[in-house]
Design a protein around this motif. Structure first.
Motif, PDB file in Angstrom:
ATOM      1  N   ARG A 239       0.815  -1.209   0.000  1.00 16.51           N
ATOM      2  CA  ARG A 239       0.000   0.000   0.000  1.00 16.51           C
ATOM      3  C   ARG A 239       0.848   1.259   0.000  1.00 16.51           C
ATOM      4  O   ARG A 239       0.332   2.363  -0.136  1.00 16.51           O
ATOM      5  CB  ARG A 239      -0.919   0.011   1.225  1.00 16.51           C
ATOM      6  N   GLY A 240       2.134   1.109   0.169  1.00 12.67           N
ATOM      7  CA  GLY A 240       3.050   2.236   0.161  1.00 12.67           C
ATOM      8  C   GLY A 240       4.470   1.734   0.058  1.00 12.67           C
ATOM      9  O   GLY A 240       4.732   0.530   0.147  1.00 12.67           O
ATOM     10  N   VAL A 241       5.405   2.667  -0.156  1.00 11.60           N
ATOM     11  CA  VAL A 241       6.818   2.314  -0.293  1.00 11.60           C
ATOM     12  C   VAL A 241       7.647   3.247   0.589  1.00 11.60           C
ATOM     13  O   VAL A 241       7.478   4.469   0.545  1.00 11.60           O
ATOM     14  CB  VAL A 241       7.300   2.432  -1.757  1.00 11.60           C
ATOM     15  N   ILE A 242       8.509   2.655   1.406  1.00 10.73           N
ATOM     16  CA  ILE A 242       9.485   3.416   2.183  1.00 10.73           C
ATOM     17  C   ILE A 242      10.793   3.413   1.399  1.00 10.73           C
ATOM     18  O   ILE A 242      11.385   2.350   1.177  1.00 10.73           O
ATOM     19  CB  ILE A 242       9.684   2.811   3.580  1.00 10.73           C
ATOM     20  N   LEU A 243      11.229   4.576   0.974  1.00  5.88           N
ATOM     21  CA  LEU A 243      12.398   4.672   0.106  1.00  5.88           C
ATOM     22  C   LEU A 243      13.676   4.475   0.898  1.00  5.88           C
ATOM     23  O   LEU A 243      13.845   5.030   1.984  1.00  5.88           O
ATOM     24  CB  LEU A 243      12.413   6.032  -0.591  1.00  5.88           C
ATOM     25  N   ALA A 244      14.575   3.685   0.332  1.00  6.24           N
ATOM     26  CA  ALA A 244      15.866   3.423   0.976  1.00  6.24           C
ATOM     27  C   ALA A 244      16.976   4.235   0.333  1.00  6.24           C
ATOM     28  O   ALA A 244      17.816   4.822   1.020  1.00  6.24           O
ATOM     29  CB  ALA A 244      16.207   1.936   0.893  1.00  6.24           C
ATOM     30  N   ASP A 245      16.993   4.282  -0.983  1.00  6.47           N
ATOM     31  CA  ASP A 245      18.101   4.937  -1.682  1.00  6.47           C
ATOM     32  C   ASP A 245      17.637   5.320  -3.071  1.00  6.47           C
ATOM     33  O   ASP A 245      16.698   4.719  -3.629  1.00  6.47           O
ATOM     34  CB  ASP A 245      19.300   3.996  -1.759  1.00  6.47           C
ATOM     35  N   HIS A 246      18.273   6.328  -3.630  1.00  9.11           N
ATOM     36  CA  HIS A 246      17.981   6.719  -5.008  1.00  9.11           C
ATOM     37  C   HIS A 246      19.279   7.182  -5.651  1.00  9.11           C
ATOM     38  O   HIS A 246      20.128   7.793  -5.004  1.00  9.11           O
ATOM     39  CB  HIS A 246      16.928   7.832  -5.063  1.00  9.11           C
ATOM     40  N   GLY A 247      19.417   6.838  -6.909  1.00 11.19           N
ATOM     41  CA  GLY A 247      20.636   7.206  -7.615  1.00 11.19           C
ATOM     42  C   GLY A 247      20.319   7.694  -9.019  1.00 11.19           C
ATOM     43  O   GLY A 247      19.319   7.288  -9.627  1.00 11.19           O
ATOM     44  N   LEU A 248      21.169   8.578  -9.529  1.00 11.74           N
ATOM     45  CA  LEU A 248      21.008   9.102 -10.882  1.00 11.74           C
ATOM     46  C   LEU A 248      22.379   9.192 -11.528  1.00 11.74           C
ATOM     47  O   LEU A 248      23.283   9.824 -10.990  1.00 11.74           O
ATOM     48  CB  LEU A 248      20.347  10.481 -10.849  1.00 11.74           C
ATOM     49  N   ARG A 249      22.521   8.529 -12.670  1.00 13.66           N
ATOM     50  CA  ARG A 249      23.774   8.592 -13.441  1.00 13.66           C
ATOM     51  C   ARG A 249      23.471   9.216 -14.800  1.00 13.66           C
ATOM     52  O   ARG A 249      22.483   8.860 -15.445  1.00 13.66           O
ATOM     53  CB  ARG A 249      24.371   7.205 -13.654  1.00 13.66           C
TER      54      ARG A 249
END
Length: 310
Positions: A239-249
């Motif tokens: 029902r939802g997402v807890i974000l751990a990490d995000h990356g952009l290359r």
């Protein structure tokens, strides 16, 4: 214990490690003392450290023998027709690259979950997913995920083991708030955009201005990665997402369709844990006890009786 493995079930080395842990009655984990105490406080206990890995060869395929084809056909001076973004989520050649990376992650997660099940665990906390080049094999990548399997102390069991990036303290807070983890997810998108005439003018201008083509590139790729993460969460019942990490290359490569011209490629990756609220018994209403101190007990009882009849 070693031997041939057909890819089904646990690898022989993992099966031997799990059997040793069960027979010895001891467990290992990477949890700190505080995390261990937090997990125990919400009715769980660790049963052992678990791991899953997969080595995949990432070859080349797609249009013009490459994942990163922009598909741009217009001439260099066609400034009125800006280059579009070739997005993996919309079927661009990079979709094949995203798919193989997703398959590798799923394989590693599946093997870690299999170890958790073999140990009698109900889920995995503090899972850490890594991707690294395989030694002496430039076209191969190793996907590895390591976490601690935990088991609920009561009789209620999930119908399938959960996986989560949350550490022990985060997991305990989630349970206390009435939510449970479902699965560790990775949303990924790759976008390719040709550096068209307008982009070149903005890039090498003497004035300060936005390169709107590159803005559009990173915006679309990030949005697609979020869409992939939401889709995966819905598929597993979250029902939802807890974000751990995000990356952009972001990087530049020679264009595969236009000689002596360039493309810009953007890769966005989001890692998070899908969660769902669990049902609990309704809380009993709290009552306030009043003890009159001045002989007004009869008056108070009459008022309470009138209120009950309304």
């Amino acid at each position: 214990m070693t031997g041939a493995w057909d890819g089904a079930g646990l690898p022989p080395v993992a099966a031997a490690r799990v059997a040793e842990g069960r027979d010895g009655g001891t467990w290992s984990s990477a949890l700190s003392t505080g995390e261990f105490a937090a997990i125990r406080a919400v009715g769980f206990e660790p049963v052992g450290q678990v791991m899953g890995s997969a080595v995949y060869r990432v070859g080349r395929s797609g249009q013009y023998w490459g994942y990163h084809a922009c598909g741009y056909r217009s001439g260099w001076f066609n400034g009125g027709n800006p280059a579009p973004v070739a997005l993996s989520g919309q079927g661009a050649p990079s979709a094949a690259l995203v798919q193989v990376l997703d398959d590798a992650r799923r394989a590693a997660l599946g093997r870690m979950t299999a170890e958790c099940t073999a140990l009698g665990g109900d889920g995995v906390v503090a899972a850490r997913l890594t991707m690294a080049p395989f030694p002496a094999a430039p076209h191969c990548l190793e996907f590895k995920v390591i976490g601690t399997a935990v088991r609920a102390a009561g009789n209620v069991r999930p119908y399938r083991p959960f996986t989560s990036h949350l550490d022990g303290a985060g997991f305990a807070k989630l349970i206390t708030a009435g939510w449970v983890p479902v699965g560790l997810l990775v949303g990924m998108s790759v976008g390719v955009r040709h550096d068209d005439y307008r982009t070149g003018l903005q890039r090498f201008s003497w004035s300060n201005q936005e390169v709107d083509g590159w803005t559009d590139l990173v915006r679309q790729v990030r949005a697609d990665a979020r869409a992939q993460l939401r889709r995966q969460a819905a598929d597993c019942g979250g029902r939802g997402v807890i974000l751990a990490d995000h990356g952009l290359r972001v990087w530049e490569e020679p264009c595969l369709t236009r000689d002596k011209q360039t493309d810009h490629i953007t890769e966005s990756t989001l890692v998070g844990t899908a969660v769902v609220r669990f049902a609990t018994a309704p809380a009993r209403p709290r009552t306030l006890t009043v003890m009159p101190l001045n002989g007004d007990g009869d008056r108070l009882r009459r008022r309470l009786a009138q209120a009950a009849r309304r």
